[in-house]
Write a protein that holds these residues in place. Structure first.
Motif, mmCIF file in Angstrom:
data_model
loop_
_atom_site.group_PDB
_atom_site.id
_atom_site.type_symbol
_atom_site.label_atom_id
_atom_site.label_comp_id
_atom_site.label_asym_id
_atom_site.label_seq_id
_atom_site.Cartn_x
_atom_site.Cartn_y
_atom_site.Cartn_z
ATOM 1 N N ARG A 199 -12.103 29.420 -17.324
ATOM 2 C CA ARG A 199 -13.432 28.727 -17.325
ATOM 3 C C ARG A 199 -13.345 27.070 -17.252
ATOM 4 N NH1 ARG A 199 -18.011 32.576 -20.293
ATOM 5 N NH2 ARG A 199 -17.878 34.226 -18.922
ATOM 6 N N MET A 204 -16.600 25.979 -15.077
ATOM 7 C CA MET A 204 -17.727 26.995 -15.544
ATOM 8 C C MET A 204 -18.167 26.467 -16.937
ATOM 9 S SD MET A 204 -16.164 30.630 -14.141
ATOM 10 C CE MET A 204 -17.633 31.718 -14.861
ATOM 11 N N ALA A 210 -21.282 35.420 -17.361
ATOM 12 C CA ALA A 210 -21.218 34.919 -15.852
ATOM 13 C C ALA A 210 -21.314 36.039 -14.945
ATOM 14 C CB ALA A 210 -20.080 33.920 -15.756
ATOM 15 N N GLN A 243 -24.773 32.468 -16.772
ATOM 16 C CA GLN A 243 -24.287 31.381 -15.599
ATOM 17 C C GLN A 243 -23.920 32.390 -14.503
ATOM 18 O OE1 GLN A 243 -20.489 29.519 -16.402
ATOM 19 N NE2 GLN A 243 -20.043 31.032 -17.806
ATOM 20 N N THR A 267 -24.461 26.787 -12.790
ATOM 21 C CA THR A 267 -24.179 27.317 -11.411
ATOM 22 C C THR A 267 -22.918 26.907 -10.874
ATOM 23 O OG1 THR A 267 -26.685 28.272 -11.320
ATOM 24 C CG2 THR A 267 -25.072 28.042 -9.317
ATOM 25 N N CYS A 283 -15.356 35.827 -14.688
ATOM 26 C CA CYS A 283 -16.594 36.303 -14.821
ATOM 27 C C CYS A 283 -16.787 37.601 -15.687
ATOM 28 C CB CYS A 283 -17.578 36.621 -13.273
ATOM 29 S SG CYS A 283 -17.733 34.770 -12.605
#
Ligand code: UDP
Length: 396
Positions: A199, A204, A210, A243, A267, A283
């Motif tokens: 991430r 991220m 996510a 997110q 995002t 994710c």
């Protein structure tokens, strides 16, 4: 040892055939070093005469904008008339061109990763009188078109029990059939690095759950609407509850449109990425159309799936495959998809974790290695044990 030549026949209709062909090529290189030379060609577009070489170009339009016509064409494969046409007339028109291809590449073995190449390749091959092993690697998951299943092949590799059953019904023998899984890029077989590190590298948020939204290689379907609904839903009392990562594939217009927007939660918007294994590992769930490649990759990474749509015919069977194996749900309404993600990241977290476990169990990240190992045996080539300890360990 003399290098053996393998020719992979594919065509660029959707991203999946090329992705599988490339995965096999990398798999051969990783397992066997330079003992094989692998060439991938688009037999239909680059080698067939006009007008047949124009047909693949209509795929994108048919599959996205004229789905009813695509469904009709797909289902016509169940009728003997079309199969007879493909089996008799097309090979006659294309024979000269295809013979030239085989003389040019002089392969020791041929792999087809496209259902439309079997008839046009096998007929000239038989007439040339050279015995070259010919195998099919089916790049669809659960919905198998009859044209995939040619009984004259030396081996046929399928990715699901449904496809195996369909192949038996089409007359293939158990000795010809192998069930390993879809050939995903070998990088999916490598354990993912820790989420926190990924991430950070990918830009991220470090801790928020996510959701990954994709639309196949071409970024098709209501990707924008789904992303907007999810972003709106994942805000509670002004605070982000999750997110978002959106991968637009080659759809440049979609990427520009989404990049210009202000997002209420963290995002990341991407165009075409070549590190999908990392995005998936970073994710917690994926929202995608029912593309076989993306589904197989998501399973390898243990990602629960929301199927937001499917291309009629070839992707239709992937919906019950995902739902019945309890690795995800099917929902086409962007607002309802957003509610599902909100629950998965909130009160239904236990369900999300259960589906993630199911996905890991159903996935076949080693399939590419198993397929290339099995194909190599047809040419009496085996993996050298102490050369590839990592792959050996993964396969055992
Ligand atoms: N893909 C990728 N980068 C992107 C978007 C998609 O590498 O930015 C890959 C994805 O990982 C998958 C393939 O493209 O391997 C899409 O295949 P799928 O069968 O899901 O759908 P298709 O595009 O063939 O309809």
């Amino acid at each position: 040892m003399q290098q053996k030549k393998i020719l992979i026949l594919m065509s660029n209709t959707g991203g999946g055939h090329r992705a599988s062909a490339e995965a096999l090529k990398v798999g051969f290189a990783q397992c066997f070093g330079d003992r094989f030379r692998v060439d991938i060609i688009d037999l239909l577009m680059d080698y067939l005469p006009i007008p047949l070489n124009q047909l693949p170009k209509s795929y994108s339009f048919l599959a996205n904008d004229a789905t009813w016509l695509w469904k009709l064409l797909w289902e016509s494969g169940d009728y003997p008339g079309l199969l007879q046409f493909l089996g008799e007339i097309v090979p006659r028109i294309t024979e000269k061109s295809v013979r030239r291809v085989f003389r040019q590449f002089a392969p020791d073995l041929i792999i087809s990763v496209h259902p439309l190449v079997h008839e046009i390749a096998l007929r000239p091959l038989a007439r040339m009188g050279r015995r070259i092993p010919f195998v099919t690697v089916v790049t669809d998951l659960a919905s198998i078109h009859p044209l995939w299943l040619h009984p004259a092949v030396d081996a046929c590799y399928v990715a699901s029990d449904e496809a195996y059953q369909r192949a038996l019904e089409a007359g293939l023998q158990p000795t010809q059939l192998h069930l390993f899984g879809l050939p995903v890029r070998p990088a999916f077989a490598t354990p993912a690095r820790p989420k926190a590190i990924l991430r950070q590298e990918l830009g991220m948020h470090p801790t928020l759950p996510a959701a990954l939204v994709v639309g196949g290689g071409e970024g098709i379907g209501p990707v924008a609407e789904i992303a907007q609904q999810i972003a709106r839903r994942l805000v509670s009392r002004g605070r982000a509850q999750g997110q978002l990562v959106v991968i637009c594939g080659s759809n440049q217009r979609l990427r520009e449109k989404l990049t210009d927007q202000v997002w209420p939660i963290p995002t990341v918007i991407n165009g075409f990425v070549d590190n999908m294994p990392e995005w998936m590992a970073a994710c917690d769930c994926i929202i995608t159309k029912a593309g076989p490649g993306t589904i197989a990759e998501a399973l390898s990474r243990g990602l629960p799936i929301v199927l937001s749509g499917f291309i009629p015919g070839q992707e239709e069977g992937n919906v019950p495959y995902v739902v019945n194996n309890q690795v995800g749900v099917h929902c086409e309404d962007p607002a309802a998809i957003a509610r599902i993600v909100q629950r998965w990241f909130g009160p239904d977290q236990a369900l999300l974790q259960k589906m993630a476990r199911n996905a890991r169990q159903l996935g076949h990240p080693q399939a590419t290695f198993q397929i290339v190992e099995s194909i190599a045996k047809l040419l009496n080539v085996s993996m050298v044990m102490d050369e590839q300890p990592e792959i050996r360990k993964a396969l055992s």
